[in-house]
Design an enzyme around this catalytic site. Structure first.
Site, PDB file in Angstrom:
ATOM      1  N   PHE A  25     -15.229  -8.281   9.746  1.00 24.31           N
ATOM      2  CA  PHE A  25     -16.285  -7.455   9.140  1.00 24.31           C
ATOM      3  C   PHE A  25     -17.569  -8.212   8.822  1.00 24.31           C
ATOM      4  O   PHE A  25     -18.563  -7.619   8.477  1.00 24.31           O
ATOM      5  CB  PHE A  25     -15.756  -6.755   7.885  1.00 24.31           C
ATOM      6  CG  PHE A  25     -14.761  -7.580   7.111  1.00 24.31           C
ATOM      7  CD1 PHE A  25     -15.156  -8.713   6.428  1.00 24.31           C
ATOM      8  CD2 PHE A  25     -13.420  -7.208   7.074  1.00 24.31           C
ATOM      9  CE1 PHE A  25     -14.240  -9.476   5.719  1.00 24.31           C
ATOM     10  CE2 PHE A  25     -12.494  -7.975   6.355  1.00 24.31           C
ATOM     11  CZ  PHE A  25     -12.910  -9.111   5.680  1.00 24.31           C
ATOM     12  N   HIS A  80     -11.587  -9.953  -2.860  1.00 22.03           N
ATOM     13  CA  HIS A  80     -10.895 -11.016  -3.627  1.00 22.03           C
ATOM     14  C   HIS A  80     -10.573 -12.254  -2.767  1.00 22.03           C
ATOM     15  O   HIS A  80     -10.202 -13.281  -3.312  1.00 22.03           O
ATOM     16  CB  HIS A  80      -9.655 -10.483  -4.348  1.00 22.03           C
ATOM     17  CG  HIS A  80      -8.475 -10.176  -3.466  1.00 22.03           C
ATOM     18  ND1 HIS A  80      -7.269  -9.767  -3.998  1.00 22.03           N
ATOM     19  CD2 HIS A  80      -8.302 -10.195  -2.115  1.00 22.03           C
ATOM     20  CE1 HIS A  80      -6.403  -9.568  -2.995  1.00 22.03           C
ATOM     21  NE2 HIS A  80      -7.004  -9.809  -1.858  1.00 22.03           N
ATOM     22  N   TRP A  94       0.823  -1.214   0.000  1.00 23.01           N
ATOM     23  CA  TRP A  94       0.000   0.000   0.000  1.00 23.01           C
ATOM     24  C   TRP A  94       0.859   1.267   0.000  1.00 23.01           C
ATOM     25  O   TRP A  94       0.510   2.279  -0.616  1.00 23.01           O
ATOM     26  CB  TRP A  94      -0.946   0.001   1.211  1.00 23.01           C
ATOM     27  CG  TRP A  94      -1.999   1.051   1.126  1.00 23.01           C
ATOM     28  CD1 TRP A  94      -2.053   2.222   1.827  1.00 23.01           C
ATOM     29  CD2 TRP A  94      -3.145   1.048   0.261  1.00 23.01           C
ATOM     30  NE1 TRP A  94      -3.164   2.939   1.461  1.00 23.01           N
ATOM     31  CE2 TRP A  94      -3.852   2.245   0.508  1.00 23.01           C
ATOM     32  CE3 TRP A  94      -3.647   0.137  -0.682  1.00 23.01           C
ATOM     33  CZ2 TRP A  94      -5.031   2.569  -0.176  1.00 23.01           C
ATOM     34  CZ3 TRP A  94      -4.817   0.461  -1.352  1.00 23.01           C
ATOM     35  CH2 TRP A  94      -5.495   1.664  -1.090  1.00 23.01           C
ATOM     36  N   ARG A 125      -8.712  -4.841  -1.027  1.00 22.02           N
ATOM     37  CA  ARG A 125      -8.130  -6.188  -1.041  1.00 22.02           C
ATOM     38  C   ARG A 125      -8.852  -7.099  -0.059  1.00 22.02           C
ATOM     39  O   ARG A 125      -8.221  -7.910   0.615  1.00 22.02           O
ATOM     40  CB  ARG A 125      -6.630  -6.102  -0.713  1.00 22.02           C
ATOM     41  CG  ARG A 125      -5.912  -5.127  -1.633  1.00 22.02           C
ATOM     42  CD  ARG A 125      -4.475  -4.929  -1.250  1.00 22.02           C
ATOM     43  NE  ARG A 125      -4.327  -4.194   0.003  1.00 22.02           N
ATOM     44  CZ  ARG A 125      -3.151  -3.753   0.448  1.00 22.02           C
ATOM     45  NH1 ARG A 125      -2.067  -3.973  -0.238  1.00 22.02           N
ATOM     46  NH2 ARG A 125      -3.071  -3.087   1.581  1.00 22.02           N
TER      47      ARG A 125
END
Ligand code: ASE
Length: 298
Positions: free
Chosen positions: A190, A208, A164, A205
């Site tokens: 989450f 995926h 990142w 990300r």
């Protein structure tokens, strides 16, 4: 000039040897070659490197000279003695002290991802990840999600942060985010934890790693949490519309096959997932970098 047949053989050889190149890079990182050379006040000879790292003189010399051919190191010969130092590439991306250092991701790739890729043939046969085959751990007995231990989870998180630090900016510049003053970077558990209030949810990300079904559940949760005018920014490597490129996204999709429940997706596949979750406006932007961006608003 070589014939097309010879060129083809050269290409084939390059692909066959690709794993050796990865391992040279991984080994030099794990041994601390780049950090040692960065911290030394002057270029070092192979014997000095071997002595400081506690490695064999033959192995070290081979590794250093191979790194030179790969442009990971440079060598100068002074009065017959070879002295090694970092290149621009290694100083920027492989030295611990550099803000763009990719060391954690490289260590993660070497210790986890590479081992799963050793079972790619089987993953293609089965259509599922190879944790059991690579580590003897069934995926439902992992520490959590795809991690074998807390240390591995931390290394992976630090690795994602490494990437990142280099590839994050272009993604955040893909859309005007000024209508979204409060942004929630969605991470952690989450699927269960309540989502904090925000104008924009960042899913970088994440999708995926998961099946369509799990993505739909997560996106529906986010849609429920969204205010009118709020939205979600999905950051992933987009596949071409027909799925046949770019190579990096295809390799990442295979990576998801060997390591996770997920896959990389085409813009149409993300649109379908987002529309099914209730998002009305969906825009996909390719950045030309590692990651692309999809903005969906409620
Ligand atoms: C995941 C990302 C990765 C899950 C497993 C993974 C990577 C390796 N294994 O979400 C990193 C992929 N590479 C980049 C540049 O992101």
């Amino acid at each position: 000039m070589s014939s097309p047949e010879e060129q083809a053989f050269r290409l084939l050889t390059e692909y066959s040897n690709g794993f050796m190149v990865s391992q040279v890079l991984f080994a030099a990182c794990e041994l601390g070659v780049f950090d040692l050379l960065a911290e030394a006040p002057e270029p070092l000879g192979a014997a000095a490197v071997a002595a400081r790292l506690g490695t064999s003189s033959h192995g070290t010399e081979l590794l250093l000279d191979t790194c030179v051919s790969l442009k990971l190191l440079q060598v100068e010969t002074k009065t017959g003695k070879a002295l090694y130092q970092n290149t621009e590439l290694s100083s920027t991306y492989l030295v611990r002290a550099s803000p763009k250092c990719q060391g954690n991701m490289l260590r993660y790739l070497a210790r986890t991802t590479y081992l799963c890729w050793g079972h790619l043939t089987q993953a293609v046969r089965d259509g599922r990840n190879q944790y059991l085959e690579a580590f003897g751990v069934p995926s439902d007995q992992l520490f959590s999600a795809i991690y074998r231990s807390e240390d591995e989870r931390l290394l992976f998180m630090r690795g994602l942060q490494d990437v990142w630090s280099v590839s994050g900016r272009p993604v955040l510049g893909a859309f005007d985010l000024s209508p979204f003053p409060l942004i929630c970077d969605v991470g952690g558990d989450f699927f269960k934890d309540p989502l904090p209030e925000a104008d924009l949810y960042l899913l970088a990300r994440v999708l995926h790693d998961w099946t369509d079904e799990r993505c739909s559940r997560l996106l529906a949760r986010i849609h429920r949490a969204c205010k009118p005018g709020g939205g979600v920014l999905v950051v992933e490597s987009l596949l071409a519309a027909d799925g046949r490129g770019p190579l990096t996204a295809q390799l990442y999709s295979l990576n998801m096959l060997v390591q996770t429940e997920g896959r990389e997706r085409t813009p149409a596949q993300y649109r379908a997932l987002l529309a099914a979750a209730g998002f009305r406006h969906v825009q996909c932007r390719r950045t030309g970098g590692l990651y692309d961006a999809i903005l969906a608003t409620r």
